[in-house]
Design a protein around this motif. Structure first.
Motif, PDB file in Angstrom:
ATOM      1  N   LEU A 134       0.820  -1.206   0.000  1.00 35.53           N
ATOM      2  CA  LEU A 134       0.000   0.000   0.000  1.00 35.53           C
ATOM      3  C   LEU A 134       0.859   1.264   0.000  1.00 35.53           C
ATOM      4  O   LEU A 134       0.556   2.246  -0.687  1.00 35.53           O
ATOM      5  N   ILE A 135       1.933   1.239   0.776  1.00 38.31           N
ATOM      6  CA  ILE A 135       2.828   2.396   0.832  1.00 38.31           C
ATOM      7  C   ILE A 135       3.506   2.606  -0.522  1.00 38.31           C
ATOM      8  O   ILE A 135       3.553   3.725  -1.041  1.00 38.31           O
ATOM      9  N   VAL A 136       4.022   1.532  -1.101  1.00 35.38           N
ATOM     10  CA  VAL A 136       4.685   1.628  -2.404  1.00 35.38           C
ATOM     11  C   VAL A 136       3.708   2.141  -3.460  1.00 35.38           C
ATOM     12  O   VAL A 136       4.049   3.012  -4.269  1.00 35.38           O
ATOM     13  N   LYS A 137       2.494   1.635  -3.418  1.00 33.73           N
ATOM     14  CA  LYS A 137       1.479   2.065  -4.387  1.00 33.73           C
ATOM     15  C   LYS A 137       1.212   3.564  -4.276  1.00 33.73           C
ATOM     16  O   LYS A 137       1.172   4.274  -5.281  1.00 33.73           O
ATOM     17  N   GLU A 138       1.053   4.052  -3.065  1.00 30.40           N
ATOM     18  CA  GLU A 138       0.782   5.473  -2.868  1.00 30.40           C
ATOM     19  C   GLU A 138       1.976   6.335  -3.272  1.00 30.40           C
ATOM     20  O   GLU A 138       1.811   7.382  -3.897  1.00 30.40           O
ATOM     21  N   VAL A 139       3.175   5.890  -2.935  1.00 29.83           N
ATOM     22  CA  VAL A 139       4.371   6.640  -3.317  1.00 29.83           C
ATOM     23  C   VAL A 139       4.494   6.683  -4.839  1.00 29.83           C
ATOM     24  O   VAL A 139       4.766   7.735  -5.427  1.00 29.83           O
ATOM     25  N   GLU A 140       4.277   5.547  -5.494  1.00 29.56           N
ATOM     26  CA  GLU A 140       4.350   5.493  -6.959  1.00 29.56           C
ATOM     27  C   GLU A 140       3.324   6.435  -7.590  1.00 29.56           C
ATOM     28  O   GLU A 140       3.613   7.098  -8.589  1.00 29.56           O
ATOM     29  N   GLU A 141       2.136   6.512  -7.004  1.00 34.15           N
ATOM     30  CA  GLU A 141       1.114   7.427  -7.521  1.00 34.15           C
ATOM     31  C   GLU A 141       1.584   8.876  -7.426  1.00 34.15           C
ATOM     32  O   GLU A 141       1.372   9.663  -8.347  1.00 34.15           O
ATOM     33  N   GLN A 142       2.218   9.221  -6.318  1.00 38.85           N
ATOM     34  CA  GLN A 142       2.733  10.579  -6.148  1.00 38.85           C
ATOM     35  C   GLN A 142       3.872  10.868  -7.132  1.00 38.85           C
ATOM     36  O   GLN A 142       3.972  11.968  -7.676  1.00 38.85           O
ATOM     37  N   LEU A 143       4.699   9.868  -7.380  1.00 37.01           N
ATOM     38  CA  LEU A 143       5.839  10.049  -8.273  1.00 37.01           C
ATOM     39  C   LEU A 143       5.424  10.196  -9.730  1.00 37.01           C
ATOM     40  O   LEU A 143       6.158  10.785 -10.532  1.00 37.01           O
ATOM     41  N   GLN A 144       4.244   9.681 -10.077  1.00 40.42           N
ATOM     42  CA  GLN A 144       3.761   9.810 -11.457  1.00 40.42           C
ATOM     43  C   GLN A 144       3.648  11.271 -11.880  1.00 40.42           C
ATOM     44  O   GLN A 144       3.859  11.591 -13.045  1.00 40.42           O
ATOM     45  N   PHE A 145       3.334  12.154 -10.942  1.00 37.68           N
ATOM     46  CA  PHE A 145       3.237  13.577 -11.259  1.00 37.68           C
ATOM     47  C   PHE A 145       4.571  14.148 -11.742  1.00 37.68           C
ATOM     48  O   PHE A 145       4.611  15.170 -12.406  1.00 37.68           O
ATOM     49  N   PHE A 146       5.658  13.463 -11.373  1.00 33.99           N
ATOM     50  CA  PHE A 146       6.993  13.908 -11.750  1.00 33.99           C
ATOM     51  C   PHE A 146       7.591  13.032 -12.857  1.00 33.99           C
ATOM     52  O   PHE A 146       8.773  13.136 -13.167  1.00 33.99           O
ATOM     53  N   ASN A 147       6.781  12.138 -13.405  1.00 32.79           N
ATOM     54  CA  ASN A 147       7.226  11.189 -14.429  1.00 32.79           C
ATOM     55  C   ASN A 147       8.371  10.310 -13.915  1.00 32.79           C
ATOM     56  O   ASN A 147       9.348  10.060 -14.613  1.00 32.79           O
ATOM     57  N   LEU A 148       8.233   9.868 -12.660  1.00 34.33           N
ATOM     58  CA  LEU A 148       9.243   9.023 -12.031  1.00 34.33           C
ATOM     59  C   LEU A 148       8.602   7.749 -11.488  1.00 34.33           C
ATOM     60  O   LEU A 148       7.402   7.700 -11.243  1.00 34.33           O
ATOM     61  N   THR A 149       9.449   6.757 -11.293  1.00 33.01           N
ATOM     62  CA  THR A 149       9.097   5.550 -10.549  1.00 33.01           C
ATOM     63  C   THR A 149      10.024   5.493  -9.343  1.00 33.01           C
ATOM     64  O   THR A 149      10.998   6.259  -9.266  1.00 33.01           O
ATOM     65  N   LEU A 150       9.745   4.575  -8.429  1.00 31.81           N
ATOM     66  CA  LEU A 150      10.656   4.424  -7.285  1.00 31.81           C
ATOM     67  C   LEU A 150      12.064   4.076  -7.744  1.00 31.81           C
ATOM     68  O   LEU A 150      13.045   4.590  -7.206  1.00 31.81           O
ATOM     69  N   GLY A 151      12.176   3.210  -8.731  1.00 33.04           N
ATOM     70  CA  GLY A 151      13.493   2.814  -9.238  1.00 33.04           C
ATOM     71  C   GLY A 151      14.285   3.997  -9.764  1.00 33.04           C
ATOM     72  O   GLY A 151      15.474   4.152  -9.475  1.00 33.04           O
ATOM     73  N   LYS A 152      13.617   4.849 -10.547  1.00 29.94           N
ATOM     74  CA  LYS A 152      14.291   6.035 -11.090  1.00 29.94           C
ATOM     75  C   LYS A 152      14.665   7.003  -9.972  1.00 29.94           C
ATOM     76  O   LYS A 152      15.762   7.572  -9.963  1.00 29.94           O
TER      77      LYS A 152
ATOM     78  N   SER B  40       5.854   9.386   5.470  1.00 32.49           N
ATOM     79  CA  SER B  40       5.556   9.725   6.869  1.00 32.49           C
ATOM     80  C   SER B  40       4.072   9.575   7.162  1.00 32.49           C
ATOM     81  O   SER B  40       3.687   9.005   8.186  1.00 32.49           O
ATOM     82  N   LYS B  41       3.262  10.082   6.261  1.00 33.69           N
ATOM     83  CA  LYS B  41       1.812  10.017   6.454  1.00 33.69           C
ATOM     84  C   LYS B  41       1.327   8.573   6.533  1.00 33.69           C
ATOM     85  O   LYS B  41       0.561   8.213   7.427  1.00 33.69           O
ATOM     86  N   ARG B  42       1.800   7.735   5.628  1.00 35.41           N
ATOM     87  CA  ARG B  42       1.361   6.333   5.604  1.00 35.41           C
ATOM     88  C   ARG B  42       1.877   5.563   6.814  1.00 35.41           C
ATOM     89  O   ARG B  42       1.161   4.738   7.373  1.00 35.41           O
ATOM     90  N   ILE B  43       3.087   5.828   7.218  1.00 31.26           N
ATOM     91  CA  ILE B  43       3.647   5.112   8.370  1.00 31.26           C
ATOM     92  C   ILE B  43       2.943   5.558   9.650  1.00 31.26           C
ATOM     93  O   ILE B  43       2.565   4.735  10.477  1.00 31.26           O
ATOM     94  N   GLN B  44       2.758   6.857   9.815  1.00 32.85           N
ATOM     95  CA  GLN B  44       2.094   7.356  11.019  1.00 32.85           C
ATOM     96  C   GLN B  44       0.655   6.872  11.113  1.00 32.85           C
ATOM     97  O   GLN B  44       0.148   6.657  12.215  1.00 32.85           O
TER      98      GLN B  44
END
Length: 120
Positions: free
Chosen positions: A7-25, A104-108
């Motif tokens: 769930l955390i990875v999914k949410e982070v990836e969604e946020q990164l899409q706005f910057f045309n990035l993935t977690l790997g990049k 931080s938001k997802r972990i908290q």
């Protein structure tokens, strides 16, 4: 634990899409910055525990987006050096706060008040 991570990875990836990035990049750019903004692909591979083929694919995409440049090392023409660009420097300045805030938001959200107090 796996479900929470997913769930955390999914949410982070969604946020990164706005910057045309993935977690790997993103992780590759962060590693490049930590290594001194210039590194060999093999150093990035070791730092990220990814195969050299995966690093090559990430670098191809980042280079086509003008986020990294590759050049031959003048002291050893067999070595390729990867370097961050001004565009990637500015991108990291904008992305990292979003990345940290999302994590931080997802972990908290998963911690009790007592557990959150212990982190502070």
């Amino acid at each position: 634990m796996y479900k929470t991570n997913h769930l955390i990875v999914k949410e982070v990836e969604e946020q990164l899409q706005f910057f045309n990035l993935t977690l790997g990049k993103l992780y590759l750019l962060i590693s490049l910055k930590r290594l001194g903004k210039t590194a060999q692909p093999s150093e990035l591979s070791d730092a990220l525990s990814l195969t050299r083929a995966n690093i090559s694919g990430l670098l191809n995409t980042l280079e086509s987006n003008c986020l990294v440049s590759r050049r031959v090392d003048s002291s050893n023409r067999r070595r390729i050096l990867v370097q961050m660009t001004d565009v990637s420097e500015k991108l990291l300045e904008n992305v990292l706060p979003v990345y940290v805030k999302t994590l931080s938001k997802r972990i908290q959200a998963r911690l009790s008040d007592k557990e959150q107090d212990q982190l502070i």
